[in-house]
Write a protein that holds these residues in place. Structure first.
Motif, PDB file in Angstrom:
ATOM      1  N   GLN A  77      -9.053  -1.934  20.507  1.00 50.88           N
ATOM      2  CA  GLN A  77     -10.114  -1.103  20.069  1.00 50.88           C
ATOM      3  C   GLN A  77     -10.527  -1.877  18.573  1.00 50.88           C
ATOM      4  O   GLN A  77     -11.798  -1.664  18.052  1.00 50.88           O
ATOM      5  CB  GLN A  77     -10.059   0.379  19.691  1.00 50.88           C
ATOM      6  N   VAL A  78      -9.499  -2.320  17.842  1.00 52.55           N
ATOM      7  CA  VAL A  78      -9.632  -2.977  16.759  1.00 52.55           C
ATOM      8  C   VAL A  78      -9.351  -4.505  16.500  1.00 52.55           C
ATOM      9  O   VAL A  78      -8.555  -4.824  17.043  1.00 52.55           O
ATOM     10  CB  VAL A  78      -8.873  -2.293  15.551  1.00 52.55           C
ATOM     11  N   LYS A  79     -10.178  -5.125  15.738  1.00 56.07           N
ATOM     12  CA  LYS A  79      -9.784  -6.598  15.696  1.00 56.07           C
ATOM     13  C   LYS A  79      -8.780  -6.847  14.932  1.00 56.07           C
ATOM     14  O   LYS A  79      -7.863  -7.932  15.384  1.00 56.07           O
ATOM     15  CB  LYS A  79     -11.267  -7.267  15.086  1.00 56.07           C
ATOM     16  N   ALA A  80      -8.454  -5.997  13.951  1.00 51.79           N
ATOM     17  CA  ALA A  80      -7.141  -6.399  13.050  1.00 51.79           C
ATOM     18  C   ALA A  80      -6.821  -4.979  12.404  1.00 51.79           C
ATOM     19  O   ALA A  80      -7.609  -4.111  12.301  1.00 51.79           O
ATOM     20  CB  ALA A  80      -7.687  -7.290  11.923  1.00 51.79           C
ATOM     21  N   ALA A 124       3.736  -4.645  13.234  1.00 54.48           N
ATOM     22  CA  ALA A 124       4.118  -5.786  12.654  1.00 54.48           C
ATOM     23  C   ALA A 124       3.840  -7.321  13.295  1.00 54.48           C
ATOM     24  O   ALA A 124       3.386  -8.269  12.810  1.00 54.48           O
ATOM     25  CB  ALA A 124       5.520  -6.038  12.224  1.00 54.48           C
ATOM     26  N   PRO A 125       4.151  -7.437  14.738  1.00 49.68           N
ATOM     27  CA  PRO A 125       3.530  -8.636  15.170  1.00 49.68           C
ATOM     28  C   PRO A 125       2.096  -9.049  14.883  1.00 49.68           C
ATOM     29  O   PRO A 125       1.742  -9.994  15.153  1.00 49.68           O
ATOM     30  CB  PRO A 125       3.993  -8.418  16.707  1.00 49.68           C
ATOM     31  N   LEU A 126       1.394  -7.914  15.266  1.00 48.33           N
ATOM     32  CA  LEU A 126      -0.171  -8.164  14.812  1.00 48.33           C
ATOM     33  C   LEU A 126      -0.429  -8.831  13.525  1.00 48.33           C
ATOM     34  O   LEU A 126      -1.267  -9.710  13.339  1.00 48.33           O
ATOM     35  CB  LEU A 126      -0.756  -6.721  14.892  1.00 48.33           C
ATOM     36  N   TYR A 132      -1.677 -11.907   7.434  1.00 53.12           N
ATOM     37  CA  TYR A 132      -1.835 -10.911   6.503  1.00 53.12           C
ATOM     38  C   TYR A 132      -1.716  -9.738   6.751  1.00 53.12           C
ATOM     39  O   TYR A 132      -1.690  -9.143   8.179  1.00 53.12           O
ATOM     40  CB  TYR A 132      -3.304 -11.146   5.676  1.00 53.12           C
ATOM     41  N   GLY A 133      -1.616  -8.677   5.988  1.00 50.05           N
ATOM     42  CA  GLY A 133      -1.616  -7.264   6.295  1.00 50.05           C
ATOM     43  C   GLY A 133      -0.699  -6.664   4.861  1.00 50.05           C
ATOM     44  O   GLY A 133      -0.157  -7.257   4.163  1.00 50.05           O
ATOM     45  N   LEU A 171       9.062 -10.387   6.603  1.00 42.59           N
ATOM     46  CA  LEU A 171       7.621 -10.695   6.715  1.00 42.59           C
ATOM     47  C   LEU A 171       6.989 -11.609   5.345  1.00 42.59           C
ATOM     48  O   LEU A 171       5.926 -12.038   5.335  1.00 42.59           O
ATOM     49  CB  LEU A 171       6.766  -9.334   6.815  1.00 42.59           C
ATOM     50  N   LEU A 172       8.141 -11.764   4.699  1.00 38.62           N
ATOM     51  CA  LEU A 172       7.480 -12.661   3.713  1.00 38.62           C
ATOM     52  C   LEU A 172       6.784 -13.918   3.950  1.00 38.62           C
ATOM     53  O   LEU A 172       5.960 -14.418   3.366  1.00 38.62           O
ATOM     54  CB  LEU A 172       9.061 -13.324   2.855  1.00 38.62           C
TER      55      LEU A 172
END
Ligand code: NDP
Ligand code: 8X3
Length: 274
Positions: A77-80, A124-126, A132-133, A171-172
Motif C-alpha cells: 500500500q505504501v511506496k516507502a 528493516a529490509p525495506l 534511508y529510514g 544498519l549503519l
C-alpha cells in the motif's frame, strides 16, 4: 513525495500522540494496535483534522504470523516507510522475582522484545533497500536502572536498549537512523494496564509528581525525526523535573523553596569565606 510513518501501539498514550504530531505535519500515518474501534476513531479524527491518509493495521505484535501478514499487506500500500516507531509495549504487575506471575512475564517479554523484533524484521529490509529510514525504539528509564519489583519489565527494556544499539550498528552502512527514546514516568494508560484496571492505584503512581505527558514524547520524537540528515540521536533519556533516574524521584511537595536572600548571597557550605 509525502513521508510515511509506521507507529506500533497507537491506540493510546505515546503512540497516539506521535500519530497526531506527525499527521499534523502532513505525514501519511500507519497506526497499529489490537483495539480496532480506537484505530478507526483515530483514523477518522486525523483524516478530518489534518487531511492526511491514515492506514490502520489491527494486530497483536506478539503474534508473528499476524505481524508478517499485516506488514506484508502494508508494503503493497505504501511506496516507502520513512520512520518506524517501535512503541507497542506494556508492564504487567509489580512483584518480587519469587512471587511474580509467569503469565505476566511472558506477556511482557513477548510484547516488548519479541513483538519489537517481529516488526523490525519486516521493516528493516525495506529501509535497507531504500537506503534511508529512521527506527525509533521506545525504551525506558527502566532499561537504564532496575527498580524494586520491576525485574522482568526492566529486563525487557534493557533488551530494547541492547537491540537499539545492535540496530544502529547493523544498519549503519545503509543510512538508516536508529534512536532510542527512554522516558521516565509518564501518565498514559501504562499504569492502568500494569495494575490491571485499578485506576486508583494507577493514579497514585503519578500523584503530586507532575509527570511527563504523551505529548512530551511526541515532541521529542518529532525533534529526533527532523534533525539534519547527518545527525542521529542514538539514545535519549527524558524524565519529568521530579525524577532523576529509574529509581530516584520526589514529590512536588518535596521540592525546596528558594533560599532567603542572605543565605543565597553568602558563601556556599564548605567554601572558605575569604
Ligand atoms: P499505553 O498503555 O497508553 O499504550 C500502549 C500501546 O501499546 C497501546 O496502543 C496498546 O494498544 C499497544 N500494545 C500493547 N500490547 C500490544 C500488543 N500485544 N499488540 C499490539 N499493540 C499492543 O502506554 P504508553 O503509551 O505509556 O506505552 C508505550 C510504550 O512506552 C511502551 O513500550 C512502554 O513500555 C513505554 N514506556 C512508557 C512509560 C510510561 O511511564 N508511560 C515510560 C517509559 C516507557 P492495544 O491495547 O490497542 O493493542
Ligand atoms: C515506564 C517507566 O518507571 O514506570 O517504563 O517503569 S516506569
Amino acid at each position: 513525495m509525502g513521508k510515511t510513518i509506521l507507529i506500533t501501539g497507537a491506540t493510546s498514550g505515546f503512540g497516539k500522540a506521535i500519530a497526531e504530531r506527525f499527521a499534523k505535519n502532513g505525514y501519511t500515518v500507519c497506526i497499529t494496535g489490537r483495539r480496532e474501534d480506537r484505530l478507526q476513531t483515530l483514523k477518522g479524527q486525523l483524516e478530518q483534522q489534518y487531511g492526511v491518509s491514515v492506514i490502520t493495521l489491527c494486530f497483536d505484535v506478539r503474534d508473528r504470523k499476524q505481524v508478517e501478514a499485516a506488514l506484508t499487506e502494508l508494503k503493497t500500500q505504501v511506496k516507502a516507510i520513512d520512520i518506524l516507531v517501535n512503541n507497542a509495549g506494556l508492564a504487567a504487575g509489580l512483584a518480587t522475582i519469587d512471587e511474580g506471575n509467569i503469565d505476566d512475564w511472558e506477556t511482557m517479554i513477548d510484547t516488548n522484545v519479541k513483538g519489537l523484533l517481529y516488526v523490525t524484521r519486516q521493516i528493516a529490509p525495506l529501509m535497507k533497500a531504500q537506503a534511508y529510514g529512521h527506527i525509533i525504539n521506545i525504551g525506558s528509564t527502566a532499561g537504564k536502572q532496575v527498580y524494586k519489583n520491576g525485574n522482568v519489565y526492566c529486563a525487557t527494556k534493557f533488551a530494547v536498549e541492547a537491540l537499539n544499539q545492535a540496530m544502529r550498528i547493523d544498519l549503519l552502512p545503509y543510512g538508516i537512523k536508529v534512536t532510542a527514546i527512554n522516558p521516565g514516568m509518564a501518565e498514559t494508560e501504562f499504569s492502568l494496564v500494569r495494575f490491571k484496571g485499578d485506576a486508583d492505584r494507577a493514579r497514585g503512581v503519578y500523584a503530586d509528581l507532575n509527570p511527563l505527558r504523551a505529548e512530551d514524547i511526541a515532541d521529542i520524537a518529532w525533534y529526533c525525526a527532523t534533525l539534519p540528515p547527518h545527525v542521529c540521536i542514538n539514545d535519549l533519556t527524558v524524565t519529568c523535573l521530579t525524577q532523576a533516574s529509574g529509581f530516584y524521584s520526589i514529590k512536588e511537595a518535596e521540592r525546596k523553596p528558594p533560599s532567603p536572600p542572605d543565605e543565597k548571597s553568602g558563601p556556599c557550605a564548605g567554601e572558605p569565606s575569604i
